[in-house]
Scaffold this motif. Structure first.
Motif, PDB file in Angstrom:
ATOM      1  N   ALA A  79       0.829  -1.205   0.000  1.00  0.00           N
ATOM      2  CA  ALA A  79       0.000   0.000   0.000  1.00  0.00           C
ATOM      3  C   ALA A  79       0.862   1.254   0.000  1.00  0.00           C
ATOM      4  CB  ALA A  79      -0.927  -0.013   1.215  1.00  0.00           C
ATOM      5  N   TYR A  80       1.943   1.251   0.761  1.00  0.00           N
ATOM      6  CA  TYR A  80       2.807   2.428   0.801  1.00  0.00           C
ATOM      7  C   TYR A  80       3.554   2.608  -0.521  1.00  0.00           C
ATOM      8  CZ  TYR A  80       2.208   4.251   5.474  1.00  0.00           C
ATOM      9  OH  TYR A  80       1.691   4.868   6.579  1.00  0.00           O
ATOM     10  N   GLY A  81       3.924   1.513  -1.161  1.00  0.00           N
ATOM     11  CA  GLY A  81       4.551   1.638  -2.470  1.00  0.00           C
ATOM     12  C   GLY A  81       3.603   2.220  -3.503  1.00  0.00           C
ATOM     13  N   LEU A  82       2.366   1.730  -3.527  1.00  0.00           N
ATOM     14  CA  LEU A  82       1.383   2.272  -4.465  1.00  0.00           C
ATOM     15  C   LEU A  82       1.066   3.731  -4.146  1.00  0.00           C
ATOM     16  CD1 LEU A  82      -1.068  -0.762  -4.737  1.00  0.00           C
ATOM     17  CD2 LEU A  82       0.689  -0.063  -6.364  1.00  0.00           C
ATOM     18  N   MET A  83       0.981   4.041  -2.853  1.00  0.00           N
ATOM     19  CA  MET A  83       0.730   5.430  -2.465  1.00  0.00           C
ATOM     20  C   MET A  83       1.845   6.348  -2.953  1.00  0.00           C
ATOM     21  SD  MET A  83       1.948   7.829  -0.082  1.00  0.00           S
ATOM     22  CE  MET A  83       2.653   6.851   1.229  1.00  0.00           C
TER      23      MET A  83
END
Length: 329
Positions: A79-83
């Motif tokens: 999720a943090y990578g996509l964010m």
């Protein structure tokens, strides 16, 4: 329930990939302006203002994305990578819309150029989630508080079973950039000679910035896919050998890189001078991968689907070594 912490130090570390990419793109913009319109090349102070503005926007959007994920109680690395990728793309769009850059992308290249900061943003988001760490959310345990205040709180969850290093796409991407970074450092050793060869010092400074940027882009295109394949092989070799420590990964990566360089040197003898640098680069790549990949429990054996109960016997059972006989009439 765990949430990613608020960490200014992690934010500064996470901005490094975006800072490198923005610097490379800005160097290309300055070089293009020097060729097309030398008189219109902005002053160094103006270049610094543009660069600082881009970094401020990147930092603000990255922290805003982190704040949103905290509100939604999401703490996964994916999720943090996509964010980070979404926020970097938004920052790129804001820069184009408000002309916070040295030159606008050419026709038909807006999306293509935007892919590089988007990928860098994904790495930045992953790095923030990695460096900031996790903290337990208040009141998220779901346990009923004890009636007696003297009772000790529940012990934290622990695991002492077998573990292995995770297969991490983001870790491989970070490790795969290391050959590009090391190759980009080489032109900086030639900067004094480069600047001495130009009569116009302003032109010398521009080329001194463009040559490392060009090296970075060329090496990124050439080496990233082979580096990912190499790192994937090293990871599975280390996993097959049950090696989990960083120094063990570094040793395996160095030996594998030296072996690959030796094979290439047999075909092209001039490549023998790269054996030691290749071994060093392989060690750094493997150690970086181990640092960012993390560990996971060894999965349990797969469930057996059986239709014959008589077949559920061990490998050393006598029925495995001899056949039963049914005498027919």
């Amino acid at each position: 329930m765990y949430l990613v912490k608020n960490s200014p130090r992690a934010l500064f570390a996470a901005l490094i990939p975006l800072a490198i990419v923005d610097a490379v793109l800005m160097a290309f913009a300055v070089a293009g302006g020097q060729v097309a319109d030398p008189a219109g090349v902005p002053a160094p102070d103006q270049i610094l203002v543009f660069y600082a503005g881009r970094m401020v926007i990147n930092a603000a959007l990255l922290f805003a994305g982190h704040f949103m994920l905290r509100q939604w109680a999401i703490s996964s690395r994916l999720a943090y990578g996509l964010m980070g990728g979404v926020m970097a793309a938004v920052s790129y769009g804001i820069a184009i819309r408000n002309h916070i850059q040295l030159s606008a992308p050419g026709d038909g290249t807006v999306v293509t150029i935007g892919l590089l900061p988007t990928i860098a943003g994904m790495i930045s988001g992953f790095l923030y989630g990695q460096f900031a760490g996790l903290s337990q959310a208040a009141g998220a345990t779901g346990a009923t508080p004890p009636a007696d205040a003297s009772e000790a709180p529940a012990a934290p969850l622990v695991f002492d079973g077998p573990v292995r290093v995770r297969t991490s796409v983001a870790g491989m991407a970070i490790a795969a950039i290391m050959p590009t970074v090391l190759a980009t450092l080489l032109p900086y050793t030639l900067l004094p000679l480069l600047m001495h060869g130009f009569a116009d010092k302003s032109t010398a400074h521009i080329f001194a910035a463009v040559i490392p940027a060009q090296t970075f882009m060329a090496m990124l295109v050439i080496s990233v896919i082979p580096s990912i394949i190499f790192m994937l092989c090293v990871h599975h070799v280390a996993r097959a050998m049950s090696r989990n420590r960083a120094w063990e990964y570094a040793a395996i990566g160095g030996i594998a890189a030296f072996a690959c360089g030796l094979i290439l040197a047999l075909v092209v003898p001039l490549l023998a001078v790269l054996l030691v640098p290749a071994a060093f680069c392989g060690s750094v790549m493997a150690a970086l991968y181990r640092r960012f990949a993390g560990i996971e429990p060894v999965p349990l054996p797969e469930i057996v689907i059986a239709t014959d109960p008589n077949a559920l016997v061990g490998a050393d059972h006598p029925s495995r070594r001899q056949h039963g006989v049914i005498l027919s009439n």
